[in-house]
Design a protein around this motif. Structure first.
Motif, PDB file in Angstrom:
ATOM      1  N   TYR A   1       0.764  -1.346   0.163  1.00 27.33           N
ATOM      2  CA  TYR A   1       0.051  -0.097   0.059  1.00 27.33           C
ATOM      3  C   TYR A   1       0.933   1.171  -0.162  1.00 27.33           C
ATOM      4  N   PHE A   2       1.910   1.240   0.865  1.00 25.68           N
ATOM      5  CA  PHE A   2       2.783   2.182   0.944  1.00 25.68           C
ATOM      6  C   PHE A   2       3.437   2.693  -0.489  1.00 25.68           C
ATOM      7  N   ASP A   3       3.795   1.427  -1.504  1.00 23.91           N
ATOM      8  CA  ASP A   3       4.237   1.865  -2.735  1.00 23.91           C
ATOM      9  C   ASP A   3       3.113   2.561  -3.507  1.00 23.91           C
ATOM     10  N   GLN A   4       2.034   2.070  -3.283  1.00 23.36           N
ATOM     11  CA  GLN A   4       1.264   2.739  -4.054  1.00 23.36           C
ATOM     12  C   GLN A   4       0.894   4.044  -3.923  1.00 23.36           C
ATOM     13  N   LEU A   5       0.886   4.510  -2.664  1.00 21.00           N
ATOM     14  CA  LEU A   5       0.686   5.705  -2.097  1.00 21.00           C
ATOM     15  C   LEU A   5       1.840   6.787  -2.906  1.00 21.00           C
ATOM     16  N   GLN A   6       3.003   6.462  -3.405  1.00 19.31           N
ATOM     17  CA  GLN A   6       3.842   7.151  -3.927  1.00 19.31           C
ATOM     18  C   GLN A   6       3.440   7.822  -5.143  1.00 19.31           C
ATOM     19  N   HIS A   7       2.464   7.166  -5.577  1.00 21.19           N
ATOM     20  CA  HIS A   7       1.893   7.454  -7.015  1.00 21.19           C
ATOM     21  C   HIS A   7       0.462   8.470  -6.872  1.00 21.19           C
ATOM     22  N   VAL A   8       0.214   8.592  -5.910  1.00 20.16           N
ATOM     23  CA  VAL A   8      -1.219   9.214  -5.659  1.00 20.16           C
ATOM     24  C   VAL A   8      -0.935  10.619  -6.031  1.00 20.16           C
ATOM     25  N   ASP A   9      -2.124  11.192  -6.523  1.00 22.60           N
ATOM     26  CA  ASP A   9      -2.259  12.499  -6.809  1.00 22.60           C
ATOM     27  C   ASP A   9      -3.140  13.195  -5.582  1.00 22.60           C
ATOM     28  N   TRP A  10      -2.425  13.889  -4.673  1.00 23.87           N
ATOM     29  CA  TRP A  10      -3.262  14.353  -3.280  1.00 23.87           C
ATOM     30  C   TRP A  10      -4.364  15.349  -3.602  1.00 23.87           C
ATOM     31  N   GLN A  11      -3.775  16.167  -4.748  1.00 23.96           N
ATOM     32  CA  GLN A  11      -4.779  17.293  -4.982  1.00 23.96           C
ATOM     33  C   GLN A  11      -6.000  16.881  -5.454  1.00 23.96           C
ATOM     34  N   GLU A  12      -6.000  15.634  -6.316  1.00 20.23           N
ATOM     35  CA  GLU A  12      -7.207  15.027  -7.101  1.00 20.23           C
ATOM     36  C   GLU A  12      -8.023  14.324  -5.858  1.00 20.23           C
ATOM     37  N   ARG A  13      -7.212  13.750  -4.972  1.00 23.40           N
ATOM     38  CA  ARG A  13      -8.047  13.259  -3.736  1.00 23.40           C
ATOM     39  C   ARG A  13      -8.786  14.236  -3.062  1.00 23.40           C
ATOM     40  N   TYR A  14      -8.123  15.456  -2.848  1.00 25.84           N
ATOM     41  CA  TYR A  14      -8.735  16.452  -1.991  1.00 25.84           C
ATOM     42  C   TYR A  14      -9.983  16.872  -2.822  1.00 25.84           C
ATOM     43  N   GLU A  15      -9.960  17.036  -3.932  1.00 29.82           N
ATOM     44  CA  GLU A  15     -11.161  17.490  -4.838  1.00 29.82           C
ATOM     45  C   GLU A  15     -12.050  16.243  -4.832  1.00 29.82           C
ATOM     46  N   ILE A  16     -11.967  15.030  -4.521  1.00 29.09           N
ATOM     47  CA  ILE A  16     -12.807  14.115  -4.450  1.00 29.09           C
ATOM     48  C   ILE A  16     -13.511  14.097  -2.948  1.00 29.09           C
ATOM     49  N   PHE A  17     -12.656  14.610  -2.159  1.00 26.13           N
ATOM     50  CA  PHE A  17     -13.409  14.896  -0.749  1.00 26.13           C
ATOM     51  C   PHE A  17     -14.319  16.015  -0.884  1.00 26.13           C
ATOM     52  N   GLU A  18     -13.956  17.072  -1.650  1.00 23.56           N
ATOM     53  CA  GLU A  18     -14.720  18.317  -1.595  1.00 23.56           C
ATOM     54  C   GLU A  18     -16.149  17.870  -2.349  1.00 23.56           C
TER      55      GLU A  18
END
Ligand SMILES: [Zn+2]
Length: 376
Positions: A29-46
């Motif tokens: 899971y940690f490996d996968q996290l390195q490729h995450v677009d956190w801004q995109e996730r933030y927008e998903i949260f909004e």
């Protein structure tokens, strides 16, 4: 017993599966996290928040279960300061014999920070008796109290008519408990499938003679109640790129959270930042260590290895020294609380030691058969 190639997680954790390359779910899971677009996730949260607007009859946007610990303090502050939302904090408190002064102070700090907190305290007699039953039956006193801790938040969400529940980490992703994975990384409505909550979770309590009405605080709302109230549990950890044990502790510490002051030899807790509100979870961590070969120190060390802050060898030394540590004082106060003798406590623990992993000497000292980092 095999160890993860990268960290010090053995393959004995229930419901966890290693990859073919011998990597544990948390490292994967940690490996996968390195490729995450956190801004995109933030927008998903909004977007998600827009789907759950505050009801006109309500004054809260969401509900957050808090213990006055590092994760819940960070969640509450992030939701309010970053997003400008108004959460209702739900706290299930321990009886006076169990709660620490530090735990009480930490909840007081949250109230002082200006949050609305609803505190619920289940009847202490049933709490104590069910804890004793759970210890004698499963060698895990927290079976009943965890039910209450998990159930309180959706119960209060229904009562206060607040459909959006924010939860901390996703056990499916962060711990590799595959049964709790939802439709997406943030969907927490499958939390009900975790071992503590899944089918017939109250059966043993009914068999022990508790009346169903006494067990209402221990009842997790069923799927139809979730649907009727439109409840949605969301894992906040999925949206926060720096969600970790140590980061949450630093963030919350800067905002008034008080940590433990006793030594890691008493708790197996290298930094003294977990289970701040009571002392007996430490017993359970010790028992978990004797059942599965890993304890609380392993959890810390693994995170540090993944983040590159210590080497695997440095981790081995820490795990060898601190895994399974538990102060005699905590064991004594626990036995006193549930009303059993120390000898009975140890008899029960010894009967549950994994004999493949440990050896109980004539002097009753429990010794590892495996080598940390190498396995059996
Ligand atoms: Zn690993």
């Amino acid at each position: 017993m095999k160890y993860c190639e990268r960290c010090l997680q053995p393959d004995t954790r229930p419901n966890a599966q290693f990859t073919e390359a011998g990597i544990c779910p948390a490292c994967h899971y940690f490996d996968q996290l390195q490729h995450v677009d956190w801004q995109e996730r933030y927008e998903i949260f909004e977007d998600l928040l827009r789907r759950y607007p505050r009801k006109s009859s309500q004054q809260f946007d969401c509900i957050i279960g808090v213990s006055g610990g590092k994760d819940s303090t960070r969640q509450a502050l992030w939701i309010r300061e970053k997003l400008g939302l108004k959460p209702l904090l739900a706290c299930l408190t321990y009886p006076p014999q169990q709660v620490t002064q530090r735990g009480v102070d930490n909840i007081s700090s949250l109230i002082e920070l200006g949050f609305d907190v609803v505190i619920s305290a289940p009847a202490p007699g049933i709490w104590q008796r069910s804890m004793k039953e759970a210890f004698l039956k499963f060698t895990n006193w927290a079976r009943s109290t965890e039910l209450a801790l998990f159930s309180a938040v959706p119960q209060l969400a229904i009562r206060y008519d607040i459909p959006l529940i924010l939860w901390g980490e996703n056990p499916g992703l962060q711990l590799g408990d595959l049964k709790t994975l939802g439709n997406t990384g943030y969907d927490g409505n499958n939390l009900r499938f975790m071992n503590t909550l899944s089918g017939g979770s109250q059966d043993w309590m009914l068999e022990a003679g508790f009346h169903p009405k006494e067990l209402l605080p221990y009842r997790y709302p069923d799927p139809s109640e979730f649907d009727q109230a439109g409840l949605q549990i969301v894992y906040l950890g999925w949206f926060l790129g720096d969600w970790s044990l140590i980061n949450n502790a630093m963030y919350s510490g800067l905002n008034g959270l008080a940590y433990r002051t006793d030594s890691a030899k008493n708790t197996g807790d290298l930094l003294g930042v977990t289970s701040l509100d009571e002392d007996w979870v430490t017993l359970n961590q010790m028992i978990k260590y004797y059942k599965f070969g890993f304890g609380r120190a392993t959890d810390y060390v693994n995170e540090e290895i993944r983040l590159g802050r210590i080497s695997r060898d440095q981790g081995i030394a820490l795990v060898e020294e601190y895994d399974g540590c538990c102060s005699e004082e905590y064991i004594e106060s626990f036995c006193h609380y549930i009303g059993i003798a120390l000898e009975q406590f140890w008899q029960q623990v010894h009967a549950n030691v994994n004999k493949d992993l440990f050896e109980i000497g004539a002097d009753k000292i429990i010794q590892r058969r495996y080598r940390v980092g190498l396995g059996l």
